[in-house]
Scaffold this motif. Structure first.
Motif, PDB file in Angstrom:
ATOM      1  N   GLN B 211       7.480 -11.961   9.142  1.00 56.04           N
ATOM      2  CA  GLN B 211       7.946 -13.183   8.493  1.00 56.04           C
ATOM      3  C   GLN B 211       6.903 -14.282   8.512  1.00 56.04           C
ATOM      4  OE1 GLN B 211       9.850 -11.836  11.081  1.00 56.04           O
ATOM      5  NE2 GLN B 211      11.531 -10.885   9.978  1.00 56.04           N
ATOM      6  N   TYR B 224       7.807 -23.847  26.354  1.00 54.70           N
ATOM      7  CA  TYR B 224       9.095 -23.226  26.081  1.00 54.70           C
ATOM      8  C   TYR B 224       8.986 -21.720  25.881  1.00 54.70           C
ATOM      9  CZ  TYR B 224       7.142 -23.593  21.398  1.00 54.70           C
ATOM     10  OH  TYR B 224       6.325 -23.500  20.315  1.00 54.70           O
ATOM     11  N   GLY B 247       5.311 -20.104  16.276  1.00 53.88           N
ATOM     12  CA  GLY B 247       5.988 -21.321  16.685  1.00 53.88           C
ATOM     13  C   GLY B 247       7.324 -21.536  16.021  1.00 53.88           C
ATOM     14  N   VAL B 248       7.613 -20.783  14.965  1.00 54.62           N
ATOM     15  CA  VAL B 248       8.902 -20.952  14.293  1.00 54.62           C
ATOM     16  C   VAL B 248       9.976 -20.163  15.012  1.00 54.62           C
ATOM     17  CG1 VAL B 248      10.087 -20.666  12.101  1.00 54.62           C
ATOM     18  CG2 VAL B 248       7.683 -21.282  12.131  1.00 54.62           C
ATOM     19  N   CYS B 249       9.643 -18.945  15.434  1.00 54.43           N
ATOM     20  CA  CYS B 249      10.652 -18.053  15.997  1.00 54.43           C
ATOM     21  C   CYS B 249      10.510 -17.867  17.496  1.00 54.43           C
ATOM     22  CB  CYS B 249      10.567 -16.681  15.330  1.00 54.43           C
ATOM     23  SG  CYS B 249      10.659 -16.755  13.568  1.00 54.43           S
ATOM     24  N   ASN B 250       9.557 -18.538  18.137  1.00 52.78           N
ATOM     25  CA  ASN B 250       9.331 -18.353  19.570  1.00 52.78           C
ATOM     26  C   ASN B 250       9.049 -16.888  19.882  1.00 52.78           C
ATOM     27  OD1 ASN B 250       9.003 -19.032  22.201  1.00 52.78           O
ATOM     28  ND2 ASN B 250      11.152 -19.416  22.633  1.00 52.78           N
ATOM     29  N   PRO B 280      12.348  -6.245  17.872  1.00 50.82           N
ATOM     30  CA  PRO B 280      11.475  -7.092  18.684  1.00 50.82           C
ATOM     31  C   PRO B 280      12.118  -8.426  19.034  1.00 50.82           C
ATOM     32  CG  PRO B 280      10.775  -7.171  16.419  1.00 50.82           C
ATOM     33  CD  PRO B 280      11.976  -6.270  16.455  1.00 50.82           C
ATOM     34  N   ARG B 281      12.987  -8.408  20.006  1.00 47.27           N
ATOM     35  CA  ARG B 281      13.611  -9.649  20.453  1.00 47.27           C
ATOM     36  C   ARG B 281      14.114  -9.463  21.871  1.00 47.27           C
ATOM     37  NH1 ARG B 281      17.730 -11.564  16.751  1.00 47.27           N
ATOM     38  NH2 ARG B 281      18.551 -12.844  18.417  1.00 47.27           N
TER      39      ARG B 281
END
Lengths: 686, 682
Positions: B211, B224, B247-250, B280-281
């Protein structure tokens, strides 16, 4: 998002795909909705199944072959099951009607012949079929909990020894012995009657409902002992969809993953522990409750609209409802006008926060001002026919001049006044909006001014501070559950976070149920509506929070009296100048800094302090037959004469500044408080 | 060359078989695997990785997501899929004139024309003297980087010429020698290594996060963000703290996963019949293959609701482990029940996969525990017939056997009471009244315990993942040192390539019951517990309390005969509390600590130190060769005098050295070392 005009409801219906637990307004069944139709009108919470909302407008039924049956809303009994019908099919020629669900039942000749059932897992005794509509002792169906034997002619099974009943349809729906489920196709699920096995999870894998409550009662479930898969009977009978297509939530299909997973929901940013919906292509994972979140809504914590955003962006943001940190990497609600106002998705869509109205596509309404500006110093307020002139302060006004809205003294505040008559308003009271959102309810309140056409004031009771008052009020009425709330102007001015001089931390509204005993830290009275501190255990009720800061009582002092919040290290003793008793220096009291006089709060503010002097009227229920002449005989009079009247109940001199006066046999009679005023035959009015 | 081509063609013909003999640069057959292995590829690994992988905890190691491996015992060789099947001929931009052909150098090695590293498998041009190793052949880098790139404002030229001077790399700041692949600028002194260019790309896309581009961050981990890689759990620390972050999805992954991304789809029919997708999370899940928890990035089959660790892909079906004598096989579901893992002794969840033994109905092992490198011998046995266990001896008649460790027949004796000087050839300890086998020939003095004669020829032990073979150590006068208890011994031993264990330590099996402790003991690899007796490394530890025991103390004999001090047998005591008087050692005439272990006679009440009964040569056959002399028993009435310390020898065995008609005696190993040093220096 298109509204649909359907015949089952008076308002247009909005299709939705959210997972919602409620009762269908069409078939009256309670359970989970996996999408359907709902009414988007304010304070109308009607929800329909998709098939119930899309019922045919006209049918012919074998139970009434002579005439066509039309879809409608009528109060009568169903001719098939003899239960009350709301929305159903009715004959316009004769008196025939039936439920939407009953309209789908097959003819009696096609129904199979029922016989006794033995060794069934629902019950250890044989169950016998019955079709009797009336029983000597009624019972509840074990499946749907409806009353059986009270006019219900649906066939059911009975165990006469144990007085156990269950509908035939409920038996098939809820208590299949070995069942297949679309989320677990590998093995059949076994019906377990007394809770899950010791190794299994104690909650339903799909909806999270517990199989055992705190009292130790165990509920039925369906279980696979090969895979350790457990679901409740509600999810067995009404399974959630395996695939959800909701373009508003995600552009792809969302697949159900029926397993225990600890994950962070992409839509709300909070943790979930089971059975999410997942898009494998985009790595998008979501709670089932977060599917189809509304785009634009109003909540009772903020004056502006808030809209849903997939990514807030990284920042130190706090939720406007629960005041906890909002994770900017996930979805939340934010206000486009207030850059730092954000709300969690789950907090924003709570039933006590959101008014359940989706505003996407609806133009934003312009707020109508409560008054028109005539010129620089003149307004025309909605509550008065004459023009009102602006004044900087009321320092020259007598203490008896009270604001028509909040029924308080003007003192040094700016105000509007009418030169033709004695009408007077605080500037802040004149600016009160016509519609107000308050934490007390998710529906907005409407401002109602005091119509004193017959020179009598309407006496009302505030739901928050529980005090009687006249003047302006914020009203709310929900026809859905006949809920009515009244709020005075003082309580209506309180918003979160509430800052009070007595306490260093901000206070927030909290509602306590009957089981919770919560007291105000100042007056020590048990309340249900309290302003609480989250950093310590301080609690403040609305009555103490809205006490006036400054009052003028020239009977006792020529200077203004200020509210003191208690003093420590007091040398001498404090005495009340009114009742001539001791004053506890650690509690709140009124005092004059120049003269040093002290007065109890209860000696300054009484039960009639928020009433404009004059005749009173009250709201009488339409079911109560009371002669009108009785209620209008009371009036509030100021207690400013040199010789204080004698209370006819407690036989003491009235100390409070406002008292109640009535006439009995031509003689004036006085009451100093509500308790003194109450009589056995009159208590129902107040 | 013709032989090589013929061999290559022969290899291609066998490509369809499972045991593929792909190329002759490995002498064993290779089998395919789809497991995720953190190891080195034998084909493309070179010493160049040592320089660039120093930030990793394992130099040269990286993840291999499926390939080929060798199934021979003790041969832990792994190849990438493409390294096991290199193309026979390639065209490469480094040498665009001619094609390069695959070569295999058997006896000599050559160096790569580009990076200068030595290699044995690579590509060569037949017409020129140009050759490349497998790494350079697979990585065609750009010859020229354009002007004003993110690295430098001038054009950068890829250079492979040798430079004698040292240069500082602008990427990592380290000095590089010659024969490295690097970019250089001819207009100024800019110099950067080829590896650093990949690492310094500011933004790049990744297959597991299509993405958004990932930013390369160094020393800039956001507060964070997660402190571990989302894919492989590697922590973002080390010399170069580098990660790739969205930086959008950490979303954060390490440099290794950025360079060597795990596959988004895995086809492993042995694991699952469908494709497994990477998720992947951060998810806390229970792996369907091993039943344990995972906290990130599983592989998932949406159709079957099957979720699995990446490490659990392609678990072997049938294996041997060092905790069990039988084969164990993988079972997708054990069934509900209270099973305990025989390796970690924790509960095994029967709803998920595990290993079980078909012969022992209650033997279960976690999938992760069974495939540990210190438990499993890394050999897959699926399709291999089970070997029959060979007995150590043949039975000739009721009283006679033909033992593998002796060329003569042995005869059984029961009810005898042998002198204390007669010791077993296998375990080198007294026989006394135990049943034993003796050589039928009168002149041969071979003698062995009955229980020692039954020792199996092959044995598995918890200290090693390879099976151990019994070795009789022909010539019983050679001294060995046990790899576990570190004591000198003669006699039988269990051996592998890497270690030798005496038969006493080999008989220690899990769970180990010892009379000094009421709980069972298990083998432990952590060093948190000390031996309760000698304060050594407590490798045998108790799960229920803090008790630990070393192997040396665990194998102390329970009963010893020492007629010099007592005509009764001496028993091992594990310490006594609340002793009123003082205990004295009969041998050295010093005090004995009653709270410690000691030998005692229950009838006579004498006590002896353990070190006075069991000394350094306690497990050595008399006559064994020491450094300068031989090893004899100390049984004479008059104890010999030690020529070093001038004291009477107390221990049951002494060392002697014949010299000019007079024998010299040494009472201990320390005295023998002193005289050895004196004579050597002299």
């Amino acid at each position: 998002m298109e509204k649909v005009v359907l015949r089952v409801h008076d308002h247009p219906l909005l299709p939705f795909e959210r997972f919602y637990f409620g009762r269908c307004s069409g078939c009256s069944r309670e359970g989970y909705f996996y999408g359907g139709y709902r009414c988007n009108e304010l304070a109308c919470f009607a929800v329909f199944h998709k098939e119930c909302a899309e019922s045919k407008p006209e049918i012919s039924h074998h139970a009434h072959p002579k005439h066509l049956l039309k879809l409608g809303n009528r109060r009568q009994r169903c001719h098939l099951c003899e239960r009350p019908v709301g929305i159903g099919y009715f004959c316009s020629i004769c008196d025939f009607g039936m439920h939407l669900v009953c309209a789908k039942s097959p003819p009696l000749s096609l129904q199979p012949q029922l016989s006794s059932i033995e060794n069934y897992k629902v019950h250890e005794h044989p169950l016998k079929p019955f079709k009797t509509a009336w029983l000597a002792e009624t019972g509840n169906c074990k499946g749907c909990n409806y009353i059986i034997g009270n006019g219900d002619s649906a066939p059911f099974y009975e165990c006469r020894r144990c007085k156990l009943y269950i509908h035939v349809t409920c038996l098939e729906l809820f208590f299949t012995t070995d069942a297949r489920h679309n989320s677990h196709l590998k093995h059949p699920l076994k019906y377990l009657k007394n809770g899950p096995p010791s190794y299994a999870d104690h909650k339903c894998l799909l909806c999270g409902r517990e199989f055992e409550d705190q009292q130790g009662q165990k509920y039925e479930l369906y279980h696979c002992d090969v895979c350790n898969f457990s679901i409740c009977i509600s999810c067995q009978g009404n399974p959630p969809p395996l695939v959800v297509v909701t373009p508003k939530t995600h552009e792809h299909q969302l697949h159900l993953i029926p397993r225990l997973l600890d994950f962070t929901c992409n839509a709300c940013g909070t943790q979930g522990d089971r059975s999410p919906y997942f898009c494998l292509q985009c790595n998008f994972m979501i709670h089932r409750g977060c599917i189809d979140l509304p785009r634009i809504i109003n909540i009772n914590r903020h004056d502006h609209r808030i809209s849903y955003i997939c990514h807030l962006g990284q920042g130190n943001l706090k939720c406007g409802v629960c005041r906890k940190t909002v994770d900017g990497f996930y979805g939340a609600y934010s206000c486009s006008k207030c850059s730092s106002y954000v709300v969690h998705s789950l907090c924003a869509t709570r039933k006590d926060v959101w008014d359940m109205v989706e505003l996407e596509g609806t133009p934003e309404e312009e707020e109508i001002a409560p008054f028109e500006v005539v010129d620089e110093n003149t307004i025309k307020h909605m509550s008065h026919d004459h023009d009102l002139i602006f004044n900087n302060d009321g320092i020259n006004l007598h203490e008896s001049k009270l604001c028509e809205a909040c029924v308080s003294q003007i003192n040094t505040d700016p105000f509007y006044s009418c030169e033709l008559c004695g009408f007077i308003l605080h500037q802040t009271c004149a600016n009160m909006p016509r519609k107000k959102r308050h934490v007390l309810c998710n529906i907005p309140f409407s401002l109602q001014t005091d119509d004193s056409k017959d020179s009598s004031r309407l006496r009302r009771k505030c739901s928050l501070c529980l005090q009687h008052f006249t003047g302006f009020a914020y009203n709310l009425h929900i026809a859905y559950n006949s809920r009515t709330e009244v709020m005075d102007i003082r309580c209506g001015s309180i918003f979160e976070p509430f800052v009070h001089e007595r306490h260093p931390h901000p206070l927030y509204y909290k509602f306590f149920t009957f089981s919770a005993v919560a007291k105000c830290d100042i007056c020590h009275i048990t309340r249900r509506h309290l302003l609480c501190c989250e950093e310590c255990d301080f609690r403040l009720d609305f009555r103490c929070a809205t006490l006036p800061k400054k009052v003028m009582k020239q009977r006792y002092d020529d200077h203004p009296l200020f509210l003191s919040y208690g003093e420590n290290n007091v040398d001498g003793e404090y005495w009340c100048d009114v009742c001539e008793k001791r004053v506890d220096a650690k509690t709140w009291f009124y005092t004059c800094d120049a003269c040093g006089v002290t007065l109890h709060v209860s000696c300054v503010v009484g039960d009639f302090s928020y009433h404009m002097p004059g005749p009173l009227s009250t709201v009488v229920s339409e079911y109560k037959m009371v002669p009108p002449a009785v209620v209008s005989l009371y009036k509030v009079v100021p207690n400013t004469s040199i010789c204080r009247p004698l209370c006819s109940r407690c036989h003491t001199r009235c100390k409070l500044p406002c008292i109640l006066e009535t006439s009995e046999d031509g003689v004036n009679v006085y009451f100093c408080s509500n308790d003194c005023h109450k009589n056995p035959w009159e208590s129902s009015y107040y | 060359m013709e032989n090589f081509l013929a061999l290559f063609n022969e290899g291609m013909d066998e490509e369809a078989s499972r045991l593929e003999k792909l190329l002759p640069f490995h002498e064993h057959p290779l089998i395919p695997f789809t497991r995720f292995e953190f190891t080195k590829c034998k084909g493309c690994y070179s010493t160049d990785e040592d320089n660039t992988s120093f930030i990793s905890k394992h130099p040269g190691c990286s993840y291999i997501y499926g390939g080929h491996r060798c199934n021979e015992p003790g041969c832990d060789v792994v190849f990438h899929e493409e390294c096991a099947k290199p193309l026979p001929e390639i065209d490469h931009p480094y040498h665009p004139v001619h094609p390069l052909k695959l070569i295999l150098l058997h006896t000599r090695v050559s160096n790569c024309s580009f990076c200068g590293e030595f290699f044995s498998v690579g590509y060569r041009c037949n017409k020129c003297d140009f050759q490349l190793d497998l790494i350079c052949a697979r990585r065609p880098a750009l010859l020229v980087l354009a002007e004003n790139s993110y690295l430098h404002e001038h054009p950068l030229q890829l250079s492979h010429e040798a430079h004698e001077t040292l240069r500082d790399c602008k990427g990592c700041g380290h000095q590089h020698n010659s024969w490295k692949h690097f970019y250089t600028c001819h207009q100024c002194e800019f110099f950067i290594s080829l590896d650093c260019i990949d690492h310094n790309s500011p933004e790049a896309y990744h297959t597991s996060h299509p993405q958004h581009p990932l930013k390369s961050l160094r020393y800039e981990v956001p507060g964070y963000a997660d402190k571990k890689c989302l894919l492989c759990r590697e922590e973002f620390d080390g010399i170069h703290r580098q990660l790739h972050h969205c930086g959008v999805c950490n979303f954060s992954i390490c440099r290794s996963c950025m360079k060597n991304p795990p596959p988004v789809l895995v086809k492993s029919p042995r694991t699952h019949e469908h494709q497994l997708h990477l998720v992947p999370r951060r998810i806390d899940f229970t792996c369907n293959a091993c039943g344990t928890l995972g906290d990130r990035s599983p592989y998932f089959c949406l159709q079957c609701n099957f979720m699995i660790h990446r490490e659990c892909i392609d678990l072997p079906r049938v294996i041997n482990i060092n905790r069990h004598d039988h084969r164990i096989s993988y079972t997708p579901r054990l069934g509900h029940g209270d099973g305990k893992c025989r390796v970690c002794r924790k509960n095994v969840d029967g709803f998920y996969g595990a290993y079980s033994c078909s012969k022992c109905f209650d033997y279960f092992v976690h999938s992760r525990c069974a495939t540990r490198r210190d438990v499993w011998d890394m050999i897959e046995l699926e399709g291999t017939p089970e070997e029959e266990e060979t007995a150590p001896f043949k039975v000739i008649d009721d009283n006679t056997i033909d033992h593998y460790g002796h060329k003569h027949n042995l005869r059984i004796y029961r009810g005898w009471n042998l002198p204390e000087s007669v010791v077993c050839t296998a375990c080198v300890f007294q026989i006394c009244s135990e049943p034993f086998y003796a050589c039928a020939r009168k002149r041969c003095d071979f003698i062995i315990h009955e229980k020692c004669a039954k020792l199996p020829l092959k044995k598995r032990h918890v200290c090693h993942n390879q099976p151990l073979e019994l070795s009789p150590n022909y010539g019983t006068y050679l001294l060995h040192r046990c790899s576990i208890c570190r004591q000198l011994f003669t006699g039988f031993s269990y051996e592998s390539k890497e270690l030798r264990i005496d038969v006493r330590c080999a008989t220690v099996t899990e769970p180990f019951e010892h009379k000094s402790h009421q709980h069972p003991l298990h083998y432990s690899t952590d060093h948190s517990k000390r031996c309760s007796e000698c304060d050594g490394d407590g490798k045998l530890s108790c799960d229920d309390c803090e008790f630990g025991l070393c192997f040396k103390c665990a194998i102390l004999p329970q009963k010893v005969m020492r007629h010099r001090y007592d005509d009764h047998p001496l028993f091992l005591s594990y310490g006594e509390m609340g002793v009123a008087g003082k205990y004295w050692c009969e041998a050295c005439e010093t005090t004995v600590n009653p709270e410690k272990w000691f030998y005692t006679c229950n009838e006579c009440g004498i006590t002896l130190h353990i070190s006075c009964v069991i000394d350094t040569y306690a497990y050595s056959m008399p006559g064994a060769l020491t450094w300068i002399g031989t090893f004899v028993s100390n049984h004479s009435i008059c104890r010999p005098l030690c020529c070093v310390c001038n004291s009477r020898c107390k221990l049951p065995f002494v060392r002697t050295l014949p010299e000019d008609g007079a024998d010299l005696y040494f009472c201990s190993l320390e005295c023998e070392k002193k005289i050895y040093q004196e004579r050597f220096e002299f």
